[in-house]
Scaffold this motif. Sequence first.
Motif, PDB file in Angstrom:
ATOM      1  N   TYR A  20       6.633  -8.238  -0.034  1.00 18.00           N
ATOM      2  CA  TYR A  20       6.584  -8.539  -1.466  1.00 18.00           C
ATOM      3  C   TYR A  20       7.841  -9.306  -1.851  1.00 18.00           C
ATOM      4  O   TYR A  20       8.932  -9.051  -1.328  1.00 18.00           O
ATOM      5  CB  TYR A  20       6.516  -7.252  -2.297  1.00 18.00           C
ATOM      6  N   ASN A  21       7.676 -10.238  -2.793  1.00 17.72           N
ATOM      7  CA  ASN A  21       8.839 -10.914  -3.359  1.00 17.72           C
ATOM      8  C   ASN A  21       8.434 -11.576  -4.669  1.00 17.72           C
ATOM      9  O   ASN A  21       7.265 -11.932  -4.862  1.00 17.72           O
ATOM     10  CB  ASN A  21       9.398 -11.970  -2.402  1.00 17.72           C
ATOM     11  N   SER A  22       9.400 -11.716  -5.573  1.00 15.81           N
ATOM     12  CA  SER A  22       9.151 -12.379  -6.858  1.00 15.81           C
ATOM     13  C   SER A  22      10.145 -13.523  -7.025  1.00 15.81           C
ATOM     14  O   SER A  22      11.223 -13.523  -6.415  1.00 15.81           O
ATOM     15  CB  SER A  22       9.281 -11.391  -8.021  1.00 15.81           C
TER      16      SER A  22
ATOM     17  N   LEU B 110       4.975 -14.328  -7.930  1.00 20.86           N
ATOM     18  CA  LEU B 110       5.189 -13.321  -6.890  1.00 20.86           C
ATOM     19  C   LEU B 110       4.084 -13.422  -5.852  1.00 20.86           C
ATOM     20  O   LEU B 110       3.055 -14.056  -6.061  1.00 20.86           O
ATOM     21  CB  LEU B 110       5.221 -11.911  -7.488  1.00 20.86           C
ATOM     22  N   TYR B 111       4.338 -12.779  -4.732  1.00 19.20           N
ATOM     23  CA  TYR B 111       3.295 -12.586  -3.730  1.00 19.20           C
ATOM     24  C   TYR B 111       3.421 -11.175  -3.179  1.00 19.20           C
ATOM     25  O   TYR B 111       4.488 -10.560  -3.238  1.00 19.20           O
ATOM     26  CB  TYR B 111       3.416 -13.602  -2.584  1.00 19.20           C
ATOM     27  N   GLN B 112       2.328 -10.652  -2.679  1.00 17.18           N
ATOM     28  CA  GLN B 112       2.366  -9.375  -1.979  1.00 17.18           C
ATOM     29  C   GLN B 112       1.303  -9.360  -0.898  1.00 17.18           C
ATOM     30  O   GLN B 112       0.176  -9.809  -1.116  1.00 17.18           O
ATOM     31  CB  GLN B 112       2.132  -8.195  -2.921  1.00 17.18           C
TER      32      GLN B 112
ATOM     33  N   LEU C 282       1.944  -3.013  -6.655  1.00 16.43           N
ATOM     34  CA  LEU C 282       2.856  -4.136  -6.506  1.00 16.43           C
ATOM     35  C   LEU C 282       4.269  -3.619  -6.264  1.00 16.43           C
ATOM     36  O   LEU C 282       4.654  -2.556  -6.762  1.00 16.43           O
ATOM     37  CB  LEU C 282       2.844  -5.012  -7.759  1.00 16.43           C
ATOM     38  N   GLY C 283       5.038  -4.401  -5.547  1.00 25.42           N
ATOM     39  CA  GLY C 283       6.380  -3.971  -5.188  1.00 25.42           C
ATOM     40  C   GLY C 283       7.390  -4.023  -6.308  1.00 25.42           C
ATOM     41  O   GLY C 283       8.552  -3.644  -6.115  1.00 25.42           O
ATOM     42  N   ASP C 284       6.995  -4.481  -7.505  1.00 28.58           N
ATOM     43  CA  ASP C 284       7.969  -4.630  -8.589  1.00 28.58           C
ATOM     44  C   ASP C 284       7.918  -3.497  -9.608  1.00 28.58           C
ATOM     45  O   ASP C 284       8.580  -3.566 -10.639  1.00 28.58           O
ATOM     46  CB  ASP C 284       7.770  -5.970  -9.305  1.00 28.58           C
TER      47      ASP C 284
ATOM     48  N   CYS D 193      -3.780 -10.548   0.864  1.00 30.51           N
ATOM     49  CA  CYS D 193      -2.587 -10.793   0.056  1.00 30.51           C
ATOM     50  C   CYS D 193      -2.953 -11.239  -1.354  1.00 30.51           C
ATOM     51  O   CYS D 193      -4.122 -11.520  -1.651  1.00 30.51           O
ATOM     52  CB  CYS D 193      -1.673 -11.829   0.718  1.00 30.51           C
TER      53      CYS D 193
ATOM     54  N   CYS E  35       0.861 -11.813   7.416  1.00 25.60           N
ATOM     55  CA  CYS E  35       1.318 -11.932   6.030  1.00 25.60           C
ATOM     56  C   CYS E  35       1.682 -13.378   5.716  1.00 25.60           C
ATOM     57  O   CYS E  35       1.266 -13.932   4.695  1.00 25.60           O
ATOM     58  CB  CYS E  35       2.509 -11.007   5.796  1.00 25.60           C
TER      59      CYS E  35
END
Length: 284
Positions: free
Chosen positions: A70-72, A92-94, A198-200, A132, A104
């Motif tokens: 995950y990243n934004s 973002l993506y996850q 989501l990772g956020d 994803c 991934c």
Amino acid sequence: MPQLVTLLAITLLLHLHAAPTAVAQAHAATGAFIYAGCSPSKYERNAAFQSNLDSLLTSIASTASSGAAYNSFTAGGVVGQPEAARTAAYGLYQCRGDLSRGQCVACVRETVARLGAVCANSYAASLQVDGCYVRYDASDFVGRADNTVAYRKCSSSSSEDAGFLKSRDAVLRELQAQAATGYKLTASGTVQGVAQCLGDIAAPDCAACLAQAVVQLKGTCGSALAADVYLEQCYVKYWQNGHDFRSSQDYSGDEFGRTVAIIIGILAGLALLVVFISFLTKAC
């Protein structure tokens, strides 16, 4: 010879329609389309927002190779700038929690490439495939709690069997209790399920999202043998072992992505067909 040209053309068209490429087969598990969302508002080409969006999508595609699931990102914009004048892009993506680093990376890059075709010139867009999720917006949405339903579907087959319902409820309880700390795959009896946030978002917000997703699953799909629900920040899915999923209800409200993907494939096939026929005609 005209008959030969016609026969070869028909054969090529059937091949293009029916035979998946090796790449499509390799990515079937991760690249399968689930839903897309595109804002009705569009930006003008060569606008400042497009430049920032291009930078954002490039960052998403390249950063996925770091191995992070995950990243934004934010591209452009000035702090304190009026809403109407903002040109920043947020995204973002996850990846699904069980994917390898290579899977991934491939999924994110492919999804970024597809997003431009599915939601051309949209100020906000999201594309969820099996492996994803990629989303961007002109407004900062990252990290903000949002339990809005993005997509849900129920199988056409259902069962009132007590054993099935007991196993399904056990799976949903386990997912709701355990997935707040990360991707969770579980099983009970003949039923399997998976959930992820989501990772956020923080664990309490994730737990609240999962609880709402379970409510949506039971309320909408009843005793369906398979069901999926995607909220903006989490998803929960379950299915009976060996069940061939068939969607009988679809509340996404956006089949645009699927339609565009089909149209693009058809146009590409027709273009190749025209070139092929032209070549054979000249050869004759």
